[in-house]
Write a protein that holds these residues in place. Structure first.
Motif, PDB file in Angstrom:
ATOM      1  N   ALA A   1       0.837  -1.206   0.000  1.00  0.00           N
ATOM      2  CA  ALA A   1       0.000   0.000   0.000  1.00  0.00           C
ATOM      3  C   ALA A   1       0.867   1.248   0.000  1.00  0.00           C
ATOM      4  N   ASN A   2       2.037   1.134   0.616  1.00  0.00           N
ATOM      5  CA  ASN A   2       3.011   2.230   0.542  1.00  0.00           C
ATOM      6  C   ASN A   2       4.398   1.615   0.547  1.00  0.00           C
ATOM      7  N   CYS A   3       5.325   2.259  -0.078  1.00  0.00           N
ATOM      8  CA  CYS A   3       6.680   1.702  -0.112  1.00  0.00           C
ATOM      9  C   CYS A   3       7.705   2.830  -0.314  1.00  0.00           C
ATOM     10  N   ILE A   4       8.775   2.746   0.474  1.00  0.00           N
ATOM     11  CA  ILE A   4       9.905   3.667   0.276  1.00  0.00           C
ATOM     12  C   ILE A   4      11.073   2.816  -0.198  1.00  0.00           C
ATOM     13  N   ALA A   5      11.565   3.082  -1.405  1.00  0.00           N
ATOM     14  CA  ALA A   5      12.708   2.318  -1.941  1.00  0.00           C
ATOM     15  C   ALA A   5      13.896   3.251  -2.067  1.00  0.00           C
ATOM     16  N   VAL A   6      15.037   2.815  -1.543  1.00  0.00           N
ATOM     17  CA  VAL A   6      16.218   3.693  -1.537  1.00  0.00           C
ATOM     18  C   VAL A   6      17.395   2.983  -2.194  1.00  0.00           C
ATOM     19  N   GLN A   7      18.141   3.725  -2.994  1.00  0.00           N
ATOM     20  CA  GLN A   7      19.409   3.195  -3.503  1.00  0.00           C
ATOM     21  C   GLN A   7      20.518   4.192  -3.173  1.00  0.00           C
ATOM     22  N   VAL A   8      21.583   3.662  -2.566  1.00  0.00           N
ATOM     23  CA  VAL A   8      22.710   4.520  -2.169  1.00  0.00           C
ATOM     24  C   VAL A   8      23.937   4.082  -2.978  1.00  0.00           C
ATOM     25  N   ASP A   9      24.507   5.004  -3.750  1.00  0.00           N
ATOM     26  CA  ASP A   9      25.684   4.667  -4.557  1.00  0.00           C
ATOM     27  C   ASP A   9      26.940   5.208  -3.891  1.00  0.00           C
ATOM     28  N   GLY A  10      27.829   4.285  -3.546  1.00  0.00           N
ATOM     29  CA  GLY A  10      29.071   4.688  -2.885  1.00  0.00           C
ATOM     30  C   GLY A  10      30.239   4.640  -3.843  1.00  0.00           C
ATOM     31  N   ASP A  11      31.451   4.908  -3.318  1.00  0.00           N
ATOM     32  CA  ASP A  11      32.643   4.868  -4.160  1.00  0.00           C
ATOM     33  C   ASP A  11      32.887   3.459  -4.704  1.00  0.00           C
ATOM     34  N   HIS A  12      32.551   2.432  -3.899  1.00  0.00           N
ATOM     35  CA  HIS A  12      32.891   1.064  -4.311  1.00  0.00           C
ATOM     36  C   HIS A  12      31.703   0.146  -4.506  1.00  0.00           C
ATOM     37  N   ARG A  13      30.547   0.498  -3.931  1.00  0.00           N
ATOM     38  CA  ARG A  13      29.409  -0.408  -4.071  1.00  0.00           C
ATOM     39  C   ARG A  13      28.107   0.343  -3.906  1.00  0.00           C
ATOM     40  N   THR A  14      27.031  -0.435  -4.034  1.00  0.00           N
ATOM     41  CA  THR A  14      25.692   0.145  -3.979  1.00  0.00           C
ATOM     42  C   THR A  14      24.903  -0.592  -2.901  1.00  0.00           C
ATOM     43  N   PHE A  15      24.044   0.145  -2.226  1.00  0.00           N
ATOM     44  CA  PHE A  15      23.184  -0.488  -1.217  1.00  0.00           C
ATOM     45  C   PHE A  15      21.740  -0.142  -1.566  1.00  0.00           C
ATOM     46  N   SER A  16      20.845  -1.138  -1.453  1.00  0.00           N
ATOM     47  CA  SER A  16      19.439  -0.814  -1.709  1.00  0.00           C
ATOM     48  C   SER A  16      18.545  -1.417  -0.631  1.00  0.00           C
ATOM     49  N   VAL A  17      17.466  -0.714  -0.363  1.00  0.00           N
ATOM     50  CA  VAL A  17      16.521  -1.199   0.654  1.00  0.00           C
ATOM     51  C   VAL A  17      15.117  -0.735   0.286  1.00  0.00           C
ATOM     52  N   LYS A  18      14.110  -1.593   0.583  1.00  0.00           N
ATOM     53  CA  LYS A  18      12.713  -1.192   0.412  1.00  0.00           C
ATOM     54  C   LYS A  18      12.002  -1.430   1.733  1.00  0.00           C
ATOM     55  N   ALA A  19      11.103  -0.526   2.077  1.00  0.00           N
ATOM     56  CA  ALA A  19      10.402  -0.687   3.357  1.00  0.00           C
ATOM     57  C   ALA A  19       8.976  -0.199   3.218  1.00  0.00           C
ATOM     58  N   THR A  20       8.135  -0.694   4.103  1.00  0.00           N
ATOM     59  CA  THR A  20       6.748  -0.270   4.099  1.00  0.00           C
ATOM     60  C   THR A  20       6.290  -0.014   5.538  1.00  0.00           C
ATOM     61  N   TYR A  21       5.226   0.764   5.686  1.00  0.00           N
ATOM     62  CA  TYR A  21       4.644   0.971   7.018  1.00  0.00           C
ATOM     63  C   TYR A  21       3.210   0.446   6.985  1.00  0.00           C
ATOM     64  N   ILE A  22       2.924  -0.491   7.883  1.00  0.00           N
ATOM     65  CA  ILE A  22       1.576  -1.076   7.922  1.00  0.00           C
ATOM     66  C   ILE A  22       0.870  -0.528   9.173  1.00  0.00           C
ATOM     67  N   PRO A  23      -0.192   0.282   8.999  1.00  0.00           N
ATOM     68  CA  PRO A  23      -0.856   0.869  10.169  1.00  0.00           C
ATOM     69  C   PRO A  23      -1.270  -0.230  11.163  1.00  0.00           C
ATOM     70  N   ASN A  24      -1.152   0.053  12.429  1.00  0.00           N
ATOM     71  CA  ASN A  24      -1.448  -0.867  13.536  1.00  0.00           C
ATOM     72  C   ASN A  24      -0.531  -2.090  13.568  1.00  0.00           C
ATOM     73  N   TYR A  25       0.461  -2.155  12.752  1.00  0.00           N
ATOM     74  CA  TYR A  25       1.382  -3.297  12.751  1.00  0.00           C
ATOM     75  C   TYR A  25       2.821  -2.800  12.862  1.00  0.00           C
ATOM     76  N   GLY A  26       3.180  -1.861  12.012  1.00  0.00           N
ATOM     77  CA  GLY A  26       4.504  -1.256  12.170  1.00  0.00           C
ATOM     78  C   GLY A  26       5.317  -1.219  10.897  1.00  0.00           C
ATOM     79  N   GLU A  27       6.612  -0.946  11.119  1.00  0.00           N
ATOM     80  CA  GLU A  27       7.527  -0.784   9.986  1.00  0.00           C
ATOM     81  C   GLU A  27       8.088  -2.139   9.588  1.00  0.00           C
ATOM     82  N   ARG A  28       8.242  -2.376   8.297  1.00  0.00           N
ATOM     83  CA  ARG A  28       8.874  -3.624   7.833  1.00  0.00           C
ATOM     84  C   ARG A  28       9.883  -3.309   6.740  1.00  0.00           C
ATOM     85  N   ILE A  29      11.037  -3.929   6.840  1.00  0.00           N
ATOM     86  CA  ILE A  29      11.990  -3.885   5.716  1.00  0.00           C
ATOM     87  C   ILE A  29      11.614  -5.089   4.860  1.00  0.00           C
ATOM     88  N   VAL A  30      11.354  -4.852   3.573  1.00  0.00           N
ATOM     89  CA  VAL A  30      10.857  -5.960   2.747  1.00  0.00           C
ATOM     90  C   VAL A  30      11.843  -6.370   1.646  1.00  0.00           C
TER      91      VAL A  30
END
Ligand SMILES: NC(=O)C1=CN([C@@H]2O[C@H](COP(=O)(O)OP(=O)(O)OC[C@H]3O[C@@H](n4cnc5c(N)ncnc54)[C@H](O)[C@@H]3O)[C@@H](O)[C@H]2O)C=CC1
Ligand SMILES: O=C(O)CCC(=O)C(=O)O
Length: 523
Positions: free
Chosen positions: A407-436
């Motif tokens: 229902a909602n999603c925050i997707a992040v990509q971080v580009d560094g000097d040597h590598r890349t990091f990515s993460v996606k997360a969602t917030y579920i009302p009455n349940y909480g935050e989840r990294i998916v």
């Protein structure tokens, strides 16, 4: 009528915007001399006044504390936030003065100017006692290349010095632009003839130059601290001065001010000033007028820029944003701790209900979380964008439709000097935050506490080995999640633990062939 208390010595010229406003009553007195603390709307300080929780409790009408300077270590920012008091500072008004003071200290140190001055004034004429060293051609190690460190680098280059920098968050581009060599800490320690520290005082930088690290410096090294007392450990300094390893020390700041460690000051080769880095007419005018104008704006209901703690959103909008703001801040902390290397770009994509909100504020919360791990406590969502840009980190945000299926999603990509990091997360009302999703692996966990992140090969027995190592180190596993892309291929394990995970445990884990890496992340 607003009441403003100025409790430290702050330039009156700089205070003019407040002094000349007929709706503002300015009182210039120490806190200890004021008996009606409860009436003040604003408090202006330098470093002498300690803005403690106790003081905040007494100042029941207080709305804003302004620090006419950079470091806010004399202000209990957490308590101020708790009582809804905005804390602001003047981050760049004293940069040049502090850089110039550091340079003056460096020149004085290698040419023994303070000692020679005392000698001549006492009637001596002892030229051979004060044989100095040129700065030209020497290697200057700068630890912390922020505003002040960068100004010192420019001046050092003009003096023909070779500049070596340790700042874990310095990008290649910025190092190139400033013409400095970005190094590991150990390289700076081993190669520099003179080392100067310009980081904030944080839990990472306290004792950064302590017994172990000073031991790695060249014999005959000169050390300077014009940042904060405690970054160079005073007891360690005494030891290395006593054995003749450190040739000279220049200090503007001390672990306790005024200093109580007389033993350190008694060394002939230690020169000192009483926290004078920012003590110039120009810097004091700059910082005083910056904070006076900000306080005036704030009291007139206008937004302020250099806020350390509170966002400037209405409560209604803030309430809707809050869950995503908290999640984004955690994602920033997670990405920063995972990367631990210079970063060039951060891209954030919002999907679903979160995309309908003020996403620029959520992006700033991510940046605040990210930079807060690297810079100091003065980063928040108000100043994070500017701070990222100053540090050569570009960032972008996009709104996307569907894609993730949440229902909602925050997707992040971080580009560094040597590598890349990515993460996606969602917030579920009455349940909480989840990294998916982490680095392309499907996963599902609640981001909080001590997290152990293990990259491994998907083989039988790996999970058991990790469990055993944790058990052997007395670490209880609260939750555990695994993710893989295909059978027998790369996989990850994310464990939340009830206890801090130490370096020994990490070393024990990476001994196994099937474990590629292991990291701890504190959220
Ligand atoms: N002596 C005086 O009167 C004055 C002292 N100061 C002190 O100087 C400090 C630095 O000021 P600015 O340059 O304006 O701050 P800044 O925030 O612009 O720069 C600090 C730099 O330190 C780096 N850093 C953070 N943690 C580090 C670590 N563990 N190792 C190496 N680098 C690290 C950051 O990446 C950043 O580049 C302030 O925090 C303040 O305490 C500031 C003004 C006057
Ligand atoms: O107010 C002063 O002179 C101290 C300056 C300082 O240390 C700072 O701005 O962090």
């Amino acid at each position: 009528m607003f009441h403003v208390l100025v409790s430290d010595s702050i330039s009156s010229d700089g205070l003019a915007p407040l002094l000349n406003d007929e709706n503002i009553n300015v009182v210039q007195k120490k806190v200890s001399e004021v008996d009606d603390l409860e009436k003040y709307d604003a408090l202006l300080v330098r470093s002498a006044t300690k803005v403690t929780e106790e003081l905040l409790q007494k100042m029941t009408n207080l709305k804003i504390v302004a620090r006419a300077g950079v470091g806010v270590d004399n202000i209990d920012v957490e308590a101020a936030t708790k009582y809804g008091v905005v804390v602001i500072n003047a981050p760049d008004g004293n940069t040049i003065s502090t850089a110039e003071h550091t340079f003056a200290m460096m020149a004085s140190l290698v040419r023994h100017i303070p000692q020679a001055n005392v000698s001549v004034k006492s009637g001596e004429w002892n030229r051979s006692a004060f044989l100095g060293t040129e700065l030209y051609g020497k290697s200057l190690g700068i630890i912390g290349l922020g505003r002040i460190g960068s100004e010192i680098a420019k001046r050092a280059k003009a003096f023909g010095m070779n500049v070596l920098v340790f700042d874990p968050f310095l990008t290649k581009d910025r190092a190139q632009k400033l013409g400095v060599n970005s190094c590991k800490l150990d390289e700076v320690l081993a190669q520099a003839d003179i080392i100067t520290v310009h980081t904030p005082l944080t839990k990472e930088t306290r004792g950064l130059l302590g017994k172990e690290n000073i031991g790695k410096t060249k014999k005959g090294v000169y050390l300077l601290n014009c940042a904060r007392g405690g970054i160079i450990d005073e007891e360690a300094l005494i030891h290395y001065l006593e054995i003749g390893h450190v040739k000279g020390v220049a200090l503007d700041v001390f672990e306790v001010e005024p200093p109580v460690n007389r033993k350190l000051l008694d060394f002939e080769q230690v020169i000192a000033t009483p926290h004078l880095g920012a003590s110039t007419k120009e810097a004091q005018l700059n910082v005083a007028s910056q904070v006076a104008e900000e306080v005036l704006k704030f009291l007139n209901g206008k937004p302020v820029t250099n806020s350390i703690n509170l966002p400037t959103l209405t409560k209604d909008i803030f309430d809707k944003i809050q869950p995503f703001y908290k999640l984004a801040k955690k994602l920033g902390q997670l990405a920063s701790q995972y990367m631990k290397e210079p970063v060039q770009h951060i891209g954030i994509v919002y999907e679903g209900t979160v995309a309908e909100l003020e996403t620029s504020f959520i992006t700033k919360a991510f940046l605040a979380g990210f930079l807060g791990e690297r810079v100091d406590s003065t980063v928040n969502e108000v100043n994070a964008g500017l701070m990222a840009k100053e540090r050569g980190i570009s960032f972008s945000e996009k709104i996307a439709s569907n894609g993730s299926g949440y229902a909602n999603c925050i997707a992040v990509q971080v580009d560094g000097d040597h590598r890349t990091f990515s993460v996606k997360a969602t917030y579920i009302p009455n349940y909480g935050e989840r990294i998916v999703d982490l680095n392309g692996f499907d996963i599902d966990f609640y981001p909080a506490g001590e997290v152990l992140y293990v990259e491994h090969i998907d083989k039988p027995g790996v999970i058991g080995r990790v469990g055993k190592v944790l058990g052997d180190h007395g670490v209880n596993i609260a939750t555990m999640q695994v993710g893989r892309k295909n059978i027998g291929g790369e996989a990850i394990m994310v464990l939340t633990c009830d206890k801090l995970i130490d370096d020994q445990l990490i070393e024990a884990l990476v001994q196994f062939d099937d474990i590629v890496s292991a990291k701890t992340i504190h959220l």
